[in-house]
Design an enzyme around this catalytic site. Structure first.
Site, PDB file in Angstrom:
ATOM      1  N   HIS A  29       1.045  -1.909 -11.145  1.00 49.60           N
ATOM      2  CA  HIS A  29      -0.190  -1.409 -11.723  1.00 49.60           C
ATOM      3  C   HIS A  29       0.144  -0.496 -12.901  1.00 49.60           C
ATOM      4  CE1 HIS A  29       0.715   2.330  -9.645  1.00 49.60           C
ATOM      5  NE2 HIS A  29       0.786   1.663  -8.508  1.00 49.60           N
TER       6      HIS A  29
HETATM    7  P1  TYD Z   1      -0.517   2.453  -4.402  1.00 46.08           P
HETATM    8  O1  TYD Z   1      -0.841   3.309  -5.568  1.00 46.08           O
HETATM    9  O2  TYD Z   1      -0.926   1.013  -4.442  1.00 46.08           O
HETATM   10  O3  TYD Z   1       1.021   2.570  -4.067  1.00 46.08           O
HETATM   11  P2  TYD Z   1       2.291   2.200  -4.992  1.00 46.08           P
HETATM   12  O4  TYD Z   1       2.049   2.789  -6.329  1.00 46.08           O
HETATM   13  O5  TYD Z   1       3.419   2.844  -4.292  1.00 46.08           O
HETATM   14  O6  TYD Z   1       2.398   0.715  -4.986  1.00 46.08           O
HETATM   15  O7  TYD Z   1      -1.160   3.142  -3.135  1.00 46.08           O
HETATM   16  C1  TYD Z   1      -1.107   2.548  -1.837  1.00 46.08           C
HETATM   17  C2  TYD Z   1      -2.285   3.079  -1.041  1.00 46.08           C
HETATM   18  O8  TYD Z   1      -2.204   4.488  -0.895  1.00 46.08           O
HETATM   19  C3  TYD Z   1      -3.618   2.792  -1.701  1.00 46.08           C
HETATM   20  O9  TYD Z   1      -4.534   2.454  -0.665  1.00 46.08           O
HETATM   21  C4  TYD Z   1      -4.015   4.100  -2.305  1.00 46.08           C
HETATM   22  C5  TYD Z   1      -3.369   5.118  -1.403  1.00 46.08           C
HETATM   23  N1  TYD Z   1      -2.966   6.352  -2.113  1.00 46.08           N
HETATM   24  C6  TYD Z   1      -3.621   7.536  -1.845  1.00 46.08           C
HETATM   25  O10 TYD Z   1      -4.560   7.595  -1.030  1.00 46.08           O
HETATM   26  N2  TYD Z   1      -3.220   8.667  -2.494  1.00 46.08           N
HETATM   27  C7  TYD Z   1      -2.194   8.655  -3.381  1.00 46.08           C
HETATM   28  O11 TYD Z   1      -1.838   9.718  -3.969  1.00 46.08           O
HETATM   29  C8  TYD Z   1      -1.540   7.409  -3.672  1.00 46.08           C
HETATM   30  C9  TYD Z   1      -0.417   7.322  -4.667  1.00 46.08           C
HETATM   31  C10 TYD Z   1      -1.952   6.293  -3.009  1.00 46.08           C
END
Ligand code: TYD
Length: 133
Positions: free
Chosen positions: A51
Site C-alpha cells: 500500500h
Molecule cells: P496494515 O496497514 O495492512 O499492515 P501492514 O502495513 O503491516 O501490511 O494493517 C493491518 C491491520 O491492522 C489493518 O486491519 C489495520 C490495522 N492497523 C491498526 O488498527 N492500527 C495501526 O496503526 C496499523 C498500522 C494497522
C-alpha cells in the site's frame, strides 16, 4: 520523489553492557512521531505493506533480524535491506511499499507521523498509479 526516501543512521552508544540507539521527534527524523507500531512473528514467506499513504511519513527500523523493503513512486523503484538496529529507512508520503524476506524472529518497528487512519491508505496499485496522474 523516491530520492526523498533514505537510510538514516541513528548512531550507537556502546559500552560493556551492550548498545543503545535512540530517536527523538524532529531530530534525526524530520517529523513528529504520533504513533509507533511493530510487526513480529511474521511467518516465513509472508509479505506486509502492499500500500501507499497519502500524507503519512514513516521511519522503519529492523530492531531485530532483517527484511527487504521495495519502494515505488510510480516511476522508479528501489529495494533496501534493513538489518541494522542503528539505522532506519525514512519513507515520505505517496510511496508504494512492499516488505518481505522477513528473517525468523525479526521485528519491524515503524514510527509514524499520524495516528492510524484508513482514509490515508491507498491499497490498490492501479489506484496508486492513477493517483500520480
Ligand atoms: P496494515 O496497514 O495492512 O499492515 P501492514 O502495513 O503491516 O501490511 O494493517 C493491518 C491491520 O491492522 C489493518 O486491519 C489495520 C490495522 N492497523 C491498526 O488498527 N492500527 C495501526 O496503526 C496499523 C498500522 C494497522
Amino acid at each position: 520523489m523516491i530520492s526523498k526516501c533514505e537510510i538514516i543512521s541513528l548512531g550507537k552508544i556502546s559500552d560493556l553492557r551492550g548498545n543503545l540507539s535512540f530517536i527523538e521527534s524532529n531530530t534525526k527524523i524530520n517529523f513528529n512521531i504520533k504513533r509507533i507500531y511493530y510487526l513480529y512473528d511474521v511467518p516465513a514467506g509472508a509479505e506486509r505493506g502492499g500500500h501507499a499513504h497519502k500524507e503519512l511519513h514513516q521511519f522503519i527500523i529492523a530492531v531485530s533480524g532483517s527484511f527487504d523493503i521495495k519502494l515505488y513512486d510510480g516511476k522508479s523503484s528501489v529495494i533496501y535491506t534493513l538489518n541494522k538496529p542503528y539505522e532506519g529507512l525514512y519513507i515520505c508520503p505517496m510511496i508504494w511499499r512492499e516488505i518481505y524476506n522477513f528473517s525468523s524472529g525479526s521485528v519491524c518497528l515503524v514510527l509514524a507521523s499520524h495516528i492510524y487512519d484508513e482514509q490515508d491508505y491507498i491499497r490498490s496499485l492501479p489506484a496508486f498509479q492513477n493517483y500520480q496522474q
